[in-house]
Design a protein around this motif. Structure first.
Motif, PDB file in Angstrom:
ATOM      1  N   PHE A   1      14.468   1.041  11.081  1.00 23.32           N
ATOM      2  CA  PHE A   1      15.021   0.524   9.838  1.00 23.32           C
ATOM      3  C   PHE A   1      14.497   1.330   8.657  1.00 23.32           C
ATOM      4  O   PHE A   1      13.326   1.709   8.628  1.00 23.32           O
ATOM      5  N   LYS A   2      15.377   1.564   7.683  1.00 29.16           N
ATOM      6  CA  LYS A   2      14.951   2.111   6.396  1.00 29.16           C
ATOM      7  C   LYS A   2      14.895   0.946   5.413  1.00 29.16           C
ATOM      8  O   LYS A   2      15.909   0.274   5.165  1.00 29.16           O
ATOM      9  N   LEU A   3      13.715   0.696   4.875  1.00 31.10           N
ATOM     10  CA  LEU A   3      13.514  -0.425   3.965  1.00 31.10           C
ATOM     11  C   LEU A   3      13.391   0.115   2.544  1.00 31.10           C
ATOM     12  O   LEU A   3      12.380   0.721   2.180  1.00 31.10           O
ATOM     13  N   SER A   4      14.458  -0.081   1.752  1.00 34.50           N
ATOM     14  CA  SER A   4      14.498   0.473   0.396  1.00 34.50           C
ATOM     15  C   SER A   4      14.408  -0.595  -0.680  1.00 34.50           C
ATOM     16  O   SER A   4      14.255  -0.272  -1.858  1.00 34.50           O
ATOM     17  N   SER A   5      14.528  -1.863  -0.297  1.00 30.76           N
ATOM     18  CA  SER A   5      14.536  -2.946  -1.278  1.00 30.76           C
ATOM     19  C   SER A   5      13.915  -4.193  -0.664  1.00 30.76           C
ATOM     20  O   SER A   5      13.726  -4.285   0.556  1.00 30.76           O
ATOM     21  N   GLU A   6      13.629  -5.157  -1.508  1.00 33.75           N
ATOM     22  CA  GLU A   6      13.085  -6.431  -1.016  1.00 33.75           C
ATOM     23  C   GLU A   6      14.093  -7.123  -0.103  1.00 33.75           C
ATOM     24  O   GLU A   6      13.718  -7.774   0.871  1.00 33.75           O
TER      25      GLU A   6
ATOM     26  N   GLU B   1       0.819  -1.216   0.000  1.00 36.26           N
ATOM     27  CA  GLU B   1       0.000   0.000   0.000  1.00 36.26           C
ATOM     28  C   GLU B   1       0.854   1.269   0.000  1.00 36.26           C
ATOM     29  O   GLU B   1       0.510   2.253  -0.666  1.00 36.26           O
ATOM     30  N   LEU B   2       1.953   1.250   0.757  1.00 33.43           N
ATOM     31  CA  LEU B   2       2.768   2.456   0.910  1.00 33.43           C
ATOM     32  C   LEU B   2       3.854   2.562  -0.156  1.00 33.43           C
ATOM     33  O   LEU B   2       4.254   3.670  -0.529  1.00 33.43           O
ATOM     34  N   GLY B   3       4.347   1.415  -0.622  1.00 36.86           N
ATOM     35  CA  GLY B   3       5.475   1.401  -1.543  1.00 36.86           C
ATOM     36  C   GLY B   3       6.793   1.595  -0.812  1.00 36.86           C
ATOM     37  O   GLY B   3       6.829   2.052   0.336  1.00 36.86           O
TER      38      GLY B   3
END
Length: 395
Positions: free
Chosen positions: A164-169, A145-147
């Motif tokens: 945490f910064k989640l930038s990738s799978e 939903e957020l991307g």
């Protein structure tokens, strides 16, 4: 007035609360873990009595300490630490002993990111939409939903811990392994290009703002920790009117009394602001000292005046910028403490080794340096952060 100060020894710069309260005629009673001899003569003299506990985390032990002080000195008027780590303990003790101030139920809106968002919206202040996640299935749905990228924070957490910064799978998979669904998390979109800034201050017993200020970071705290970057943050001479409007609306919505507050925002590329977090306490580290240097004031004394029913007295001096700037032991810098004093002279208001608890976030050696202009601010940051290998300098 009987005022119990939780952890009066640590952090060291908060010891001034005990001194100024005593100066205001308050009977200051301390509860902490440190042996009495470790407190030092100045703090010992500020405390009418000190009760040492083995562990402040042991609520029952601390309650017994409060009960003893109540029995010996009479009804307790205040219980406070002004330290985020002990906010929940403070509230439990106030509830148990019917003491003025926030109780456990009052903390929900200042401890949970999801609850803060509701009040930001009530105050008509811009926010980024977020999602509560308790399971990996909910995490996956929230990311859909957020991307990406998103920031994942404990819904009930302190500072940037476990963020945490989640930038990738791949980053998402790593987070899932670290998390293990052990606690509730709050996800929100990462604000690209946002400048981290604050609206901070103090409210009186009626909830009116009697002191307000703002500071701006050179880099967001998450990037600061992950990259072990050089820190600089600046107490501003003046507050952007739009930020002030948002900040005042938030303070009104939260409805706190006789407290410091520390509200974090991102200033985005359009010039608008997005509210991030409301903290029901002072900013950490030596920030209160920087407020004092920037505005020629003693907030410890002004707080004591409010607690005892007095008025807040503003300084007649002109505001200045105050730059908090650090160096890390891991890097070699061109300019040491002597060179910094030689360059900036009496504008260097304070220099100190950082406590280990703050060092990973902020650095190992701290300087507070006043400035009159943005140009002077930039010069201070460049000079202190310049490394011997200038090609890797991080300003």
């Amino acid at each position: 007035m009987n005022y119990i100060l939780i952890s009066p020894y640590y952090p060291g710069n908060f010891q001034s609360f005990a001194h100024r309260l005593k100066d205001a005629g308050v009977n200051v009673l301390g509860i902490g873990e440190e042996p009495y001899d470790q407190l030092g003569s100045e703090l010992q003299n500020a405390l009418t009595e000190y009760y040492r506990v083995n562990n402040l985390e042991n609520v029952d032990e601390v309650k017994r300490a409060v009960a003893f002080l109540f029995y010996k000195h009479g009804p307790i008027d205040r219980i406070e630490s002004n330290n985020e780590y002990w906010l929940e303990l403070d509230a439990q003790l106030r509830e148990q002993f019917n003491v003025y101030g926030n109780k456990t139920n009052d903390l929900k809106k200042v401890k949970y990111k999801s609850e803060m968002k509701k009040l930001f919206k009530k105050a008509d202040v811009p926010v980024v939409d977020g999602r509560i996640v308790k399971t990996k299935k909910e995490l996956s749905k929230a990311i859909d939903e957020l991307g990406l990228p998103v920031i994942a924070k404990p819904d009930n957490g302190v500072g940037s811990a476990a963020t945490f910064k989640l930038s990738s799978e791949e980053a998402v998979r790593h987070f899932e392994e670290e998390w293990g669904e052990a606690q509730v998390y709050f996800l929100e979109p990462y604000v690209e290009g946002g400048v981290l800034c604050t609206f901070d201050g103090l409210v009186d017993q009626k909830g009116n703002i009697v002191f307000q200020t703002s500071f701006t970071y050179n880099v967001p705290t998450l990037e600061l920790v992950k990259g072990q970057l050089d820190l600089a943050y600046v107490i501003q001479k003046e507050i952007d009117p739009k930020l002030e409007t948002y900040g005042k609306a938030i303070v009104k919505a939260f409805g706190m009394k006789e407290r410091f507050f520390h509200i974090e925002f991102f200033k985005i590329e359009t010039g608008d602001y997005v509210a991030l977090e409301y903290n029901n306490r002072l900013a950490g580290g030596y920030t209160i000292d920087m407020y004092n240097f920037a505005y020629s004031i003693d907030l410890f004394a002004q707080y004591a005046s409010l607690v005892t029913g007095g008025e807040f007295k503003e300084s007649d001096a002109e505001n200045q910028f105050c730059v908090g700037v650090t160096q890390r032991d891991a890097y070699e810098y061109k300019h040491d403490t002597n060179a910094i004093y030689e360059r900036f002279g009496d504008r260097v208001k304070f220099e100190q080794r950082m406590p280990d608890a703050f060092a990973e976030l902020q650095g190992n050696q701290f300087y507070a340096i006043n400035a009159d202009s943005h140009e002077e601010v930039d010069d201070i940051i460049r000079f202190v952060h310049e490394r011997k290998n200038s090609s890797i300098a991080n300003v």
